[in-house]
Design an enzyme around this catalytic site. Structure first.
Site, mmCIF file in Angstrom:
data_model
loop_
_atom_site.group_PDB
_atom_site.id
_atom_site.type_symbol
_atom_site.label_atom_id
_atom_site.label_comp_id
_atom_site.label_asym_id
_atom_site.label_seq_id
_atom_site.Cartn_x
_atom_site.Cartn_y
_atom_site.Cartn_z
ATOM 1 C CG ASN A 9 10.169 55.526 25.885
ATOM 2 O OD1 ASN A 9 9.408 55.691 24.979
ATOM 3 N ND2 ASN A 9 11.082 56.215 25.933
ATOM 4 C CE LYS A 11 14.032 54.636 24.299
ATOM 5 N NZ LYS A 11 15.536 54.768 24.798
ATOM 6 C CG HIS A 94 13.610 59.737 27.220
ATOM 7 N ND1 HIS A 94 14.666 59.854 26.253
ATOM 8 C CD2 HIS A 94 13.282 58.668 27.623
ATOM 9 C CE1 HIS A 94 15.049 58.327 26.415
ATOM 10 N NE2 HIS A 94 14.248 57.824 27.192
ATOM 11 C CD GLU A 96 16.078 58.007 23.343
ATOM 12 O OE1 GLU A 96 14.943 57.972 23.290
ATOM 13 O OE2 GLU A 96 16.755 57.015 23.824
ATOM 14 C CD GLU A 166 15.055 56.667 31.148
ATOM 15 O OE1 GLU A 166 14.309 55.662 31.053
ATOM 16 O OE2 GLU A 166 14.702 57.538 30.238
ATOM 17 N N GLY A 172 20.219 52.386 26.350
ATOM 18 C CA GLY A 172 20.317 51.819 25.034
ATOM 19 C C GLY A 172 21.765 51.096 24.874
ATOM 20 C CB SER A 212 20.826 48.589 29.850
ATOM 21 O OG SER A 212 21.323 49.508 28.724
HETATM 22 P P1 13P Z 1 16.887 51.138 27.114
HETATM 23 O O1 13P Z 1 16.064 50.409 28.130
HETATM 24 O O2 13P Z 1 16.600 50.627 25.785
HETATM 25 O O3 13P Z 1 18.262 51.432 27.753
HETATM 26 O O4 13P Z 1 16.225 52.496 27.011
HETATM 27 C C1 13P Z 1 15.745 53.016 28.603
HETATM 28 C C2 13P Z 1 14.954 54.048 28.248
HETATM 29 O O5 13P Z 1 15.569 55.124 27.551
HETATM 30 C C3 13P Z 1 13.590 54.150 28.518
HETATM 31 O O6 13P Z 1 12.793 55.530 28.422
#
Ligand code: 13P
Length: 249
Positions: A9, A11, A94, A96, A166, A172, A212
């Protein structure tokens, strides 16, 4: 038999030029295997990515879509628009999108229905926040997110659903759920689906872990029985790291 999947992803990263470069590099370094590889670039890079990957086994997904087919929804993209450029997988739910764009379970249920109506595959994300975990409520939260957005679906729809657990506290942050924590939650998710549908159906659903995931921890996480792959954020922006994660299977 459920599939092993590694999805990246991106983003809101990589403009058109950077996306072409990243995809070209990925094509150079990628070796075909049983594991399905998916990348989810931003909307503006979907067309070039899907063109570049047309004759490869790497698939392309969108990071979001609207539930309507068309109409007065300024700034939005529909499933039909995605399919018209060869994109038939979409990430929905997601954390976010839930946190910054107020996407609720009810809205996500509408998006899920719209995507399935157009024969799209969904990577459906969910996960608890740190406070939920600290108070021991992670299973209640996760169960609620799955039930509210997906349990109205008939069993037949589940061939087009991939789940992605997740935990928000691991996204992140560099903090990963331990392989045991991931396995525990994935087993709980599979049981929840089994209780609603059947053991055959739940055994066939791919459940990805996200938060992560890096080359250093991927192998151990992916070795867990109920972890069928990963949804990768930061490490998917670096081809060497991303391919190392794919090869962790
Ligand atoms: P990270 O791997 O940067 O922690 O992000 C995970 C994520 O949100 C994938 O959709």
């Amino acid at each position: 038999m459920r599939k092993q999947i590694v999805a990246g992803n991106w983003k809101m990263n990589n403009d058109y030029v950077a996306s072409e470069q990243l995809v070209s590099k990925l094509l150079e370094q990628y070796t075909e295997s049983e594991t399905e590889v998916i990348i989810a670039p931003p909307f503006t890079s979907l067309f070039c990515s899907s063109n570049l990957l047309k004759s490869s086994r790497i698939n392309v997904a969108a990071q979001n879509m609207h539930y309507a087919e068309n109409g007065a929804y300024t700034g939005e993209i529909s499933s039909g628009m995605l399919k018209s450029i060869g994109v038939d997988t979409v990430i929905l739910g997601h954390s976010e999108r839930r946190a910054y764009f107020n996407e609720t379970d009810a809205l996500l249920a509408k998006k899920v229905d719209a995507a399935l109506k157009n024969n799209m595959r969904i990577i459906f994300c969910f996960g608890e926040e740190l406070l939920d975990r600290k108070s021991g409520n992670e299973e209640v939260i996760v169960e609620g997110q799955i039930k509210n957005a997906l349990f109205h679906l008939p069993a037949s729809a589940w061939t087009n659903i991939v789940l992605a657990y997740e935990p928000v506290w691991a996204i992140g942050t560099g903090e990963t759920a331990s392989p045991e924590q991931a396995q525990h939650m994935h087993a709980f998710i599979r049981k929840t689906i089994e209780n609603k549908y059947s053991s055959d159906l739940s055994a066939d659903v791919s459940i990805l872990y996200g938060g992560s995931v890096k080359p250093a921890n991927a192998k151990e996480i992916f070795s867990k029985e109920d972890v069928d792959g990963g949804l990768i954020g930061g490490a998917a922006l670096d081809v060497t790291q991303f391919t190392a994660i794919i090869n962790a299977f």
